[in-house]
Design a protein around this motif. Structure first.
Motif, PDB file in Angstrom:
ATOM      1  N   UNK A  16      48.006  30.768  49.652  1.00 42.42           N
ATOM      2  CA  UNK A  16      46.623  30.492  49.271  1.00 42.42           C
ATOM      3  C   UNK A  16      46.135  31.651  48.402  1.00 42.42           C
ATOM      4  N   UNK A  17      44.963  31.471  47.795  1.00 41.86           N
ATOM      5  CA  UNK A  17      44.498  32.521  46.898  1.00 41.86           C
ATOM      6  C   UNK A  17      43.943  33.695  47.699  1.00 41.86           C
ATOM      7  N   UNK A  18      44.358  34.912  47.362  1.00 43.63           N
ATOM      8  CA  UNK A  18      43.775  36.069  48.041  1.00 43.63           C
ATOM      9  C   UNK A  18      42.289  36.201  47.686  1.00 43.63           C
ATOM     10  N   UNK A  42      33.968  39.430  48.262  1.00 44.03           N
ATOM     11  CA  UNK A  42      33.697  37.993  48.103  1.00 44.03           C
ATOM     12  C   UNK A  42      33.474  37.333  49.462  1.00 44.03           C
ATOM     13  N   UNK A  43      34.195  37.796  50.473  1.00 43.04           N
ATOM     14  CA  UNK A  43      34.023  37.196  51.803  1.00 43.04           C
ATOM     15  C   UNK A  43      32.667  37.599  52.392  1.00 43.04           C
ATOM     16  N   UNK A  44      32.257  38.842  52.184  1.00 48.22           N
ATOM     17  CA  UNK A  44      30.899  39.225  52.634  1.00 48.22           C
ATOM     18  C   UNK A  44      29.840  38.387  51.906  1.00 48.22           C
ATOM     19  N   UNK A  45      30.000  38.244  50.583  1.00 48.42           N
ATOM     20  CA  UNK A  45      28.995  37.502  49.798  1.00 48.42           C
ATOM     21  C   UNK A  45      28.875  36.046  50.246  1.00 48.42           C
ATOM     22  N   UNK A  46      30.010  35.496  50.693  1.00 51.63           N
ATOM     23  CA  UNK A  46      30.040  34.072  51.055  1.00 51.63           C
ATOM     24  C   UNK A  46      30.167  33.861  52.557  1.00 51.63           C
ATOM     25  N   UNK A  69      36.366  24.447  37.148  1.00 55.24           N
ATOM     26  CA  UNK A  69      37.268  25.061  36.176  1.00 55.24           C
ATOM     27  C   UNK A  69      36.536  26.101  35.326  1.00 55.24           C
ATOM     28  N   UNK A  70      35.308  25.779  34.948  1.00 52.52           N
ATOM     29  CA  UNK A  70      34.582  26.703  34.071  1.00 52.52           C
ATOM     30  C   UNK A  70      33.796  27.750  34.852  1.00 52.52           C
ATOM     31  N   UNK A  71      33.868  27.701  36.136  1.00 53.36           N
ATOM     32  CA  UNK A  71      33.189  28.692  36.957  1.00 53.36           C
ATOM     33  C   UNK A  71      34.204  29.642  37.577  1.00 53.36           C
ATOM     34  N   UNK A  72      34.421  29.448  38.856  1.00 52.71           N
ATOM     35  CA  UNK A  72      35.265  30.375  39.615  1.00 52.71           C
ATOM     36  C   UNK A  72      36.700  30.454  39.098  1.00 52.71           C
ATOM     37  N   UNK A 120      37.945  30.528  36.262  1.00 53.64           N
ATOM     38  CA  UNK A 120      38.183  31.464  35.158  1.00 53.64           C
ATOM     39  C   UNK A 120      38.428  32.883  35.652  1.00 53.64           C
ATOM     40  N   UNK A 121      37.999  33.155  36.883  1.00 51.91           N
ATOM     41  CA  UNK A 121      38.207  34.504  37.430  1.00 51.91           C
ATOM     42  C   UNK A 121      39.527  34.619  38.194  1.00 51.91           C
ATOM     43  N   UNK A 122      40.242  33.471  38.303  1.00 55.59           N
ATOM     44  CA  UNK A 122      41.494  33.462  39.068  1.00 55.59           C
ATOM     45  C   UNK A 122      42.613  34.083  38.224  1.00 55.59           C
ATOM     46  N   UNK A 123      43.467  34.928  38.857  1.00 59.40           N
ATOM     47  CA  UNK A 123      44.564  35.538  38.089  1.00 59.40           C
ATOM     48  C   UNK A 123      45.536  34.510  37.514  1.00 59.40           C
ATOM     49  N   UNK A 124      45.588  33.315  38.114  1.00 59.34           N
ATOM     50  CA  UNK A 124      46.535  32.297  37.624  1.00 59.34           C
ATOM     51  C   UNK A 124      45.958  31.463  36.482  1.00 59.34           C
ATOM     52  N   UNK A 125      44.649  31.561  36.236  1.00 61.71           N
ATOM     53  CA  UNK A 125      44.011  30.722  35.219  1.00 61.71           C
ATOM     54  C   UNK A 125      44.651  30.961  33.857  1.00 61.71           C
TER      55      UNK A 125
END
Ligand SMILES: CC(C)(COP(=O)(O)OP(=O)(O)OC[C@H]1O[C@@H](n2cnc3c(N)ncnc32)[C@H](O)[C@@H]1OP(=O)(O)O)[C@@H](O)C(=O)NCCC(=O)NCCS
Length: 158
Positions: A27-29, A34-38, A128-131, A133-138
């Motif tokens: 799964x994505x690390x 990010x976990x605190x924010x969410x 796709x155009x939100x989160x 884009x910040x993914x290392x695999x994008x």
């Protein structure tokens, strides 16, 4: 066993759990920040007071929610913990009266059990155009995009 909303002191444990699978490419690390924010998105299941599973429901748009970061401690898998977490997310989604819930996952067969159906990731443009884009695999996403329609007539405008 039951799902309960995560507490702020659960965050380090959630981070460790998610990233234990993240480091195996399952799964994505997620960064701790990010976990605190969410954190308010998260449910946990405890055994003897210890978090043994987590999962989150994230609001993306008016009619679209995401189930994410569903992870169960290896020794506790196969006992229904993952299902309790997904069902808690879906119950909350229904209470919010949204039309559709999606998931990005390497475990599509697990989510089929809840009625999720495979779709093309490109059908989720706000994601796709939100989160994403910040993914290392994008843009080379290799996860399965799946959607569950909570309202059968839904034609969500993503
Ligand atoms: C996928 C995962 C969340 C499932 O959690 P779990 O607590 O083991 O699942 P449950 O015990 O609730 O399983 C419910 C049913 O789904 C089945 N199942 C579990 N994992 C499955 C999978 N990966 N594929 C297909 N079926 C699966 C179980 O065999 C069980 O079937 P049964 O009711 O006929 O006995 C867990 O294996 C996990 O944390 N995996 C690593 C992280 C991950 O891949 N997360 C996916 C979300 S991105």
């Amino acid at each position: 066993m039951k799902a309960e909303k995560a507490r702020i002191d659960d965050v380090p444990r959630i981070h460790k759990l998610v990233n234990s699978f993240g480091s195996q490419g399952l799964m994505l690390p997620r960064p701790l920040s990010e976990i605190y924010e969410n954190m308010r998105d998260f449910y946990v299941v405890r055994e003897d007071g210890e978090v043994v599973g987590c999962g989150a429901l994230h609001i993306c748009w008016e009619d679209l929610l995401e189930v994410k970061s569903v992870a169960v401690l290896e020794g506790n898998q196969g006992k229904g913990v993952g299902s309790i977490l997904v069902n808690a997310c879906l119950e909350e989604a229904k209470s919010l009266d949204v039309a559709e819930v999606f998931v990005l996952t390497y475990e599509p067969d697990f989510f089929v059990r809840f009625g999720f159906k495979q779709i093309d990731l490109m059908d989720l443009p706000r994601k796709v155009w939100g989160e994403c884009q910040r993914c290392p695999k994008y843009p080379d996403c290799d996860e399965n995009a799946m959607v569950l329609k909570l309202k059968p007539q839904s034609k969500a405008k993503w």
